[in-house]
Design a protein around this motif. Structure first.
Motif, PDB file in Angstrom:
ATOM      1  N   GLU A  62      37.059  29.267  58.039  1.00 54.52           N
ATOM      2  CA  GLU A  62      36.724  28.990  56.639  1.00 54.52           C
ATOM      3  C   GLU A  62      37.777  29.570  55.693  1.00 54.52           C
ATOM      4  O   GLU A  62      38.160  28.929  54.709  1.00 54.52           O
ATOM      5  CB  GLU A  62      35.348  29.577  56.315  1.00 54.52           C
ATOM      6  CG  GLU A  62      34.201  28.875  57.036  1.00 54.52           C
ATOM      7  CD  GLU A  62      32.857  29.545  56.766  1.00 54.52           C
ATOM      8  OE1 GLU A  62      32.850  30.576  56.060  1.00 54.52           O
ATOM      9  OE2 GLU A  62      31.830  29.043  57.265  1.00 54.52           O
ATOM     10  N   ILE A  63      38.258  30.777  56.008  1.00 53.98           N
ATOM     11  CA  ILE A  63      39.273  31.405  55.157  1.00 53.98           C
ATOM     12  C   ILE A  63      40.581  30.631  55.230  1.00 53.98           C
ATOM     13  O   ILE A  63      41.248  30.393  54.215  1.00 53.98           O
ATOM     14  CB  ILE A  63      39.485  32.876  55.564  1.00 53.98           C
ATOM     15  CG1 ILE A  63      38.220  33.690  55.249  1.00 53.98           C
ATOM     16  CG2 ILE A  63      40.684  33.476  54.847  1.00 53.98           C
ATOM     17  CD1 ILE A  63      38.272  35.117  55.744  1.00 53.98           C
ATOM     18  N   GLU A  64      40.970  30.207  56.425  1.00 54.03           N
ATOM     19  CA  GLU A  64      42.206  29.438  56.580  1.00 54.03           C
ATOM     20  C   GLU A  64      42.124  28.115  55.830  1.00 54.03           C
ATOM     21  O   GLU A  64      43.095  27.696  55.187  1.00 54.03           O
ATOM     22  CB  GLU A  64      42.473  29.194  58.065  1.00 54.03           C
ATOM     23  CG  GLU A  64      42.906  30.441  58.816  1.00 54.03           C
ATOM     24  CD  GLU A  64      43.136  30.179  60.296  1.00 54.03           C
ATOM     25  OE1 GLU A  64      42.995  29.012  60.717  1.00 54.03           O
ATOM     26  OE2 GLU A  64      43.483  31.126  61.013  1.00 54.03           O
TER      27      GLU A  64
ATOM     28  N   TYR B 204      40.387  27.570  53.197  1.00 56.62           N
ATOM     29  CA  TYR B 204      40.491  27.889  51.767  1.00 56.62           C
ATOM     30  C   TYR B 204      41.947  28.127  51.376  1.00 56.62           C
ATOM     31  O   TYR B 204      42.420  27.632  50.348  1.00 56.62           O
ATOM     32  CB  TYR B 204      39.652  29.129  51.454  1.00 56.62           C
ATOM     33  CG  TYR B 204      39.747  29.576  50.010  1.00 56.62           C
ATOM     34  CD1 TYR B 204      38.999  28.950  49.025  1.00 56.62           C
ATOM     35  CD2 TYR B 204      40.608  30.607  49.631  1.00 56.62           C
ATOM     36  CE1 TYR B 204      39.090  29.342  47.692  1.00 56.62           C
ATOM     37  CE2 TYR B 204      40.704  31.011  48.306  1.00 56.62           C
ATOM     38  CZ  TYR B 204      39.947  30.363  47.348  1.00 56.62           C
ATOM     39  OH  TYR B 204      40.042  30.743  46.035  1.00 56.62           O
TER      40      TYR B 204
ATOM     41  N   VAL C 262      40.529  36.327  47.830  1.00 59.51           N
ATOM     42  CA  VAL C 262      39.881  35.721  49.000  1.00 59.51           C
ATOM     43  C   VAL C 262      38.772  36.627  49.521  1.00 59.51           C
ATOM     44  O   VAL C 262      37.698  36.157  49.911  1.00 59.51           O
ATOM     45  CB  VAL C 262      40.929  35.438  50.096  1.00 59.51           C
ATOM     46  CG1 VAL C 262      40.255  34.833  51.324  1.00 59.51           C
ATOM     47  CG2 VAL C 262      42.015  34.492  49.566  1.00 59.51           C
TER      48      VAL C 262
ATOM     49  N   PHE D 270      34.666  35.634  49.875  1.00 60.28           N
ATOM     50  CA  PHE D 270      33.919  35.627  51.131  1.00 60.28           C
ATOM     51  C   PHE D 270      33.130  36.926  51.336  1.00 60.28           C
ATOM     52  O   PHE D 270      32.679  37.226  52.432  1.00 60.28           O
ATOM     53  CB  PHE D 270      34.876  35.393  52.304  1.00 60.28           C
ATOM     54  CG  PHE D 270      35.422  33.994  52.365  1.00 60.28           C
ATOM     55  CD1 PHE D 270      34.739  32.999  53.030  1.00 60.28           C
ATOM     56  CD2 PHE D 270      36.599  33.668  51.714  1.00 60.28           C
ATOM     57  CE1 PHE D 270      35.225  31.711  53.080  1.00 60.28           C
ATOM     58  CE2 PHE D 270      37.106  32.371  51.752  1.00 60.28           C
ATOM     59  CZ  PHE D 270      36.414  31.382  52.431  1.00 60.28           C
TER      60      PHE D 270
ATOM     61  N   LEU E   6      39.042  42.696  55.238  1.00 56.41           N
ATOM     62  CA  LEU E   6      39.615  41.374  55.486  1.00 56.41           C
ATOM     63  C   LEU E   6      41.041  41.499  56.013  1.00 56.41           C
ATOM     64  O   LEU E   6      41.444  40.756  56.916  1.00 56.41           O
ATOM     65  CB  LEU E   6      39.600  40.540  54.201  1.00 56.41           C
ATOM     66  CG  LEU E   6      40.120  39.101  54.342  1.00 56.41           C
ATOM     67  CD1 LEU E   6      39.340  38.342  55.403  1.00 56.41           C
ATOM     68  CD2 LEU E   6      40.044  38.367  53.010  1.00 56.41           C
TER      69      LEU E   6
END
Length: 524
Positions: free
Chosen positions: A426-428, A430, A444, A448, A455
């Protein structure tokens, strides 16, 4: 459906409002009609309504007088006044009375609908807020309890100490305080005997009520239930009196309860702000119950140090559980070796078996604190662990425990990897969607719900690079792909992946691919 009352001395107007208005579509229903104000008051003595649509001029009592009377008893009712042209002078009074609407006769249906829609919106908002307030009131005790538990565990929470003092109705003053930690005896054994239909939780609740009642009689300032079988008491007396009160508590509970308790007494402290440390000390003292025995008061001076290298069993367990969470199988084996070196010093088989049961009880409690349980990880319930009493040697128990701790650690690691993989994806996604602008770790992390430090650590652990290195890598990979389109200019590509400085972009691209963007394009 919101309840509506119609009031008008003109029967034709009254019937017209009821029949011609789309009440159902408005989310309303007419529950009562009245030709004078007195009938409305009489109806509202025994009934409730949300909206009142009333004529201003009615015989004997006007609509204005009616609303004045209702403001004392029905504050939440919404009011719409209906008035003829010649009565427009009443509009000022209606406004002063906070009327929700003012409609002139002959009633314009669309105008009245608009007013009622606004009222419905207000009522919806009030109902929603009321529901939120109700949920908060229901959850407030649980929230306070969770805050208290975190504070007692040493996790800082703003104003937690003040919340506790307010809950206990105590003043923030210095005195001689002692913390007593009471625990129900034989809780684990009783749990093993329970079936799913038994009311063990209710029995524990009743026992806790007895302990609380006895503590009040003994002058405890505060009693707080820590978990299903433990209660923390705070008393304002010196050390000698604390021992006497602890003994009294044991005696009183024994008389009123079909069972016994064990009480741990910590050293005195002078400020209630020190309660978390006092609770921690009492918890450590209570850990020695399996050595000191149950149905007694245990104090720090009574504890006999029985470890070989200065390590206490509870410290060994903490190291074991930490290794289990970190998937450190070598450390797990070392911790079990240390624990069982201690266990083997116990001179009776029952003592060894009881301590092994103690380890699993602590494990079960620890897993619950991280939202896991033995049944989901191993497929066995706590009450099935009486298998410990069937092993022939301590080495069999140690071998069985090693396998189980390895299995739990591996299961937790798989869950962690699966969860981390989903989060990282999900982070990638974004990051890849926002390559055309500045992307900061804090931004970020906030999105999240992580701390920046966590993180950053997660990225390094899962991807082997820092967050900033990952962002640069993704920008350059995207640029590499876009440069294959001969129509795009180099500066356009640079801007598209978040670089406004062309020189900086060229340097990073050359470092990554060994060629400048122009050289890369010519090579193609």
């Amino acid at each position: 459906m919101y309840r509506v009352i119609l009031a008008d001395d003109e029967m034709l107007d009254l019937e017209g409002m009821e029949l011609l208005m789309p009440w159902k579509e408005l989310g309303m229903e007419v529950v009562y009609q009245a030709t004078n104000a007195y009938k409305v008051l009489e109806y509202l003595r025994d009934n409730e309504a949300d909206v009142l649509v009333t004529d201003i001029r009615m015989p004997i009592m006007s609509g204005l007088e009616l609303v004045r009377k209702l403001k004392d008893t029905h504050l939440g009712i919404k009011v719409v006044f209906v008035s003829g042209h010649e009565e427009f002078q009443y509009a000022r009074q209606a406004i002063q009375m906070n009327a929700n609407g003012y409609v002139l006769k002959p009633v314009d249906q669309e105008e009245l609908i608009r007013v009622l829609q606004e009222i419905r919106s207000q009522l919806d908002t009030e109902r929603y807020r009321g529901a939120l307030d109700e949920k908060y009131r229901e959850s407030a005790p649980l929230i306070r309890e969770q805050k208290m538990k975190k504070w007692l565990r040493g996790e800082y929470l703003p104003a937690a100490e003040e919340d506790w003092l307010a809950e206990a109705e105590l003043e923030k003053k210095e005195s001689n305080y002692t913390a007593l930690l009471a625990e129900l005896d034989d809780a684990g054994l009783n749990y093993l005997k329970r079936t799913e239909s038994d009311s063990g939780d209710e029995q524990a609740d009743q026992a806790m009520k007895v302990i609380e009642s006895c503590s009040r009689l003994l002058g405890a300032l505060f009693a707080f239930r820590i978990d299903p079988i433990r209660m923390l008491l705070v008393i304002d007396i010196n050390e000698e009196s604390a021992e006497a009160r602890g003994a009294q508590l044991l005696s009183m509970v024994r008389e009123q309860l079909n069972g016994t308790i064990t009480v741990a007494a910590g050293t005195p402290f002078s400020s209630l702000a020190e309660l978390p440390a006092a609770y921690s000390e009492a918890s450590r003292i209570l850990e020695h119950k399996w050595l000191s025995g149950k149905n007694r008061l245990i104090r720090s001076m009574n504890i006999e140090e029985r470890d070989s290298e200065g390590s206490r069993p509870e410290m060994m367990l903490d190291e074991l559980f930490n290794a289990m969470m970190q998937y450190d199988l070598v450390k797990i084996d070392d911790c079990l070796e240390s624990l069982f070196a201690f266990i083997k010093r116990l001179d009776r088989k029952l003592h060894v078996q009881s301590f092994a049961q103690h380890i699993l009880s602590k494990l079960d409690t620890y897993l619950e604190s991280v939202n896991e349980n033995l049944e989901s990880l191993l497929g066995i319930r706590f009450e099935q662990l009486d298998i410990l009493y069937h092993f022939e040697t301590v080495y069999d128990i140690q071998s069985w425990m090693r396998r189980r701790f390895f299995e739990i650690s591996e299961s937790l690691q798989r869950k962690k990897q699966k969860k981390n993989h989903k989060i990282m994806k999900e982070i990638e996604d974004y990051v890849n969607a926002h390559l055309d602008r500045s992307i900061e770790l804090r931004e970020v992390a906030d999105r999240f719900s992580f701390s920046p430090n966590y993180l950053g650590h997660l990225f390094k652990e899962e991807r082997g690079v820092t967050f900033s290195e990952f962002v640069i890598r993704q920008r350059l990979a995207k640029a590499h792909e876009m440069l294959q389109d001969p129509v795009r200019k180099v500066y356009e590509v640079a801007f598209s992946v978040g670089y406004k400085n062309l020189t900086h972009f060229n340097k990073l691209f050359r470092d990554a691919y060994g060629l400048s963007p122009n050289e890369f394009r010519r090579q193609r």
